[in-house]
Write a protein that holds these residues in place. Structure first.
Motif, mmCIF file in Angstrom:
data_model
loop_
_atom_site.group_PDB
_atom_site.id
_atom_site.type_symbol
_atom_site.label_atom_id
_atom_site.label_comp_id
_atom_site.label_asym_id
_atom_site.label_seq_id
_atom_site.Cartn_x
_atom_site.Cartn_y
_atom_site.Cartn_z
ATOM 1 N N THR A 149 42.663 -5.712 -89.145
ATOM 2 C CA THR A 149 43.753 -6.489 -88.573
ATOM 3 C C THR A 149 44.696 -5.490 -87.912
ATOM 4 O O THR A 149 45.139 -4.538 -88.560
ATOM 5 C CB THR A 149 44.514 -7.282 -89.662
ATOM 6 N N TYR A 150 44.975 -5.697 -86.636
ATOM 7 C CA TYR A 150 45.868 -4.808 -85.899
ATOM 8 C C TYR A 150 47.210 -5.497 -85.703
ATOM 9 O O TYR A 150 47.270 -6.646 -85.261
ATOM 10 C CB TYR A 150 45.259 -4.442 -84.547
ATOM 11 N N ASN A 151 48.279 -4.798 -86.044
ATOM 12 C CA ASN A 151 49.637 -5.310 -85.850
ATOM 13 C C ASN A 151 50.262 -4.511 -84.711
ATOM 14 O O ASN A 151 50.668 -3.364 -84.901
ATOM 15 C CB ASN A 151 50.451 -5.164 -87.142
ATOM 16 N N GLN A 152 50.330 -5.121 -83.547
ATOM 17 C CA GLN A 152 50.805 -4.420 -82.356
ATOM 18 C C GLN A 152 52.271 -4.007 -82.464
ATOM 19 O O GLN A 152 52.669 -2.973 -81.932
ATOM 20 C CB GLN A 152 50.596 -5.307 -81.128
ATOM 21 N N SER A 153 53.077 -4.765 -83.192
ATOM 22 C CA SER A 153 54.512 -4.466 -83.242
ATOM 23 C C SER A 153 54.813 -3.132 -83.922
ATOM 24 O O SER A 153 55.758 -2.445 -83.547
ATOM 25 C CB SER A 153 55.279 -5.591 -83.940
ATOM 26 N N ASP A 154 54.026 -2.754 -84.911
ATOM 27 C CA ASP A 154 54.291 -1.463 -85.574
ATOM 28 C C ASP A 154 53.117 -0.479 -85.483
ATOM 29 O O ASP A 154 53.155 0.600 -86.060
ATOM 30 C CB ASP A 154 54.711 -1.665 -87.033
ATOM 31 N N GLY A 155 52.064 -0.844 -84.751
ATOM 32 C CA GLY A 155 50.939 0.062 -84.540
ATOM 33 C C GLY A 155 50.078 0.293 -85.770
ATOM 34 O O GLY A 155 49.358 1.287 -85.832
ATOM 35 N N THR A 156 50.125 -0.632 -86.736
ATOM 36 C CA THR A 156 49.302 -0.439 -87.939
ATOM 37 C C THR A 156 47.977 -1.183 -87.810
ATOM 38 O O THR A 156 47.893 -2.256 -87.211
ATOM 39 C CB THR A 156 50.023 -0.928 -89.214
ATOM 40 N N VAL A 157 46.962 -0.572 -88.378
ATOM 41 C CA VAL A 157 45.652 -1.204 -88.491
ATOM 42 C C VAL A 157 45.296 -1.210 -89.971
ATOM 43 O O VAL A 157 45.227 -0.150 -90.598
ATOM 44 C CB VAL A 157 44.556 -0.440 -87.726
ATOM 45 N N ALA A 192 42.220 0.890 -96.099
ATOM 46 C CA ALA A 192 43.234 1.812 -95.580
ATOM 47 C C ALA A 192 44.175 1.095 -94.625
ATOM 48 O O ALA A 192 43.838 0.056 -94.051
ATOM 49 C CB ALA A 192 42.582 2.986 -94.861
ATOM 50 N N VAL A 193 45.349 1.689 -94.481
ATOM 51 C CA VAL A 193 46.284 1.312 -93.424
ATOM 52 C C VAL A 193 46.485 2.554 -92.576
ATOM 53 O O VAL A 193 46.820 3.627 -93.093
ATOM 54 C CB VAL A 193 47.631 0.822 -93.999
#
Length: 192
Positions: free
Chosen positions: A56-64, A145-146
């Motif tokens: 899952t990619y969260n574009q707002s904080d750049g986390t995967v 992992a994150v």
């Protein structure tokens, strides 16, 4: 005549049972579940080494958030997954590695692959990894992992691998067959 009919019915039943057993044992990422009802927005069946990637990619904080799973594993094998901004090859890969330690517990660590004979020792990656763990259950090893990745890594190359562990030491992986075909592109943003 009755014996032939009986044999045909028995054979037909065996064929159906055989088909059902082989279909149910074939996994795809869509059929896999995780503890605590964890869910991921995307997944892909990687083409070799019985491996699957969920993310899952969260574009707002750049986390995967990722879960890399390898089935048909043993407690005497290591598994790894990573991304390589310099292309579909081993050298340059920022890797997550998992193995089962001498106490029988799965552990994970990060390592940067900087040569064809890497030390496979724990090192920092070129991006932060604030969360990392592994599980080993039913001959499946899973790395959770994150990653916090920069924008230029949303579309990149991924590499995954497996090898043996001997006396607690990671051994080099095979340099033929599926072990040299374990690369693909990934786009965390589009889910491809």
């Amino acid at each position: 005549m009755e014996m032939k009919a009986c044999n045909f019915v028995l054979f037909s039943c065996l064929v159906v049972v055989s088909f059902l057993v082989s279909s149910s044992s074939a996994q795809t990422c869509l059929s896999q579940t995780f503890p605590n009802n964890m869910q991921y927005a995307n997944c892909t069946d990687l083409p070799v080494l019985n491996s699957y990637l969920h993310w899952t990619y969260n574009q707002s904080d750049g986390t995967v958030e990722i879960a890399f799973r390898r089935t048909n594993s043993t407690s005497s094998q290591w598994s790894a997954w990573g991304i390589n901004p310099s292309g579909p090859r081993m050298v340059g890969t920022q890797a997550l590695v998992a193995l089962v330690n001498s106490s029988g517990v799965a552990q994970a660590f990060t390592t940067s692959i900087d040569s064809f004979a890497p030390s496979m020792q724990q090192t920092d990656l070129s991006f932060p990894v604030p969360s990392l763990s592994a599980t080993f259950d039913n001959n499946e090893i899973t790395i959770f992992a994150v990653l916090i990745i920069p924008q230029n890594l949303t579309s990149t190359s991924q590499v995954w691998q497996e090898g043996e562990v001997s006396n607690g030491q990671i051994q080099p992986h095979s340099t033929s067959g599926d072990n040299v075909q374990s690369t693909a592109s990934i786009n965390f943003l589009t889910g491809q």
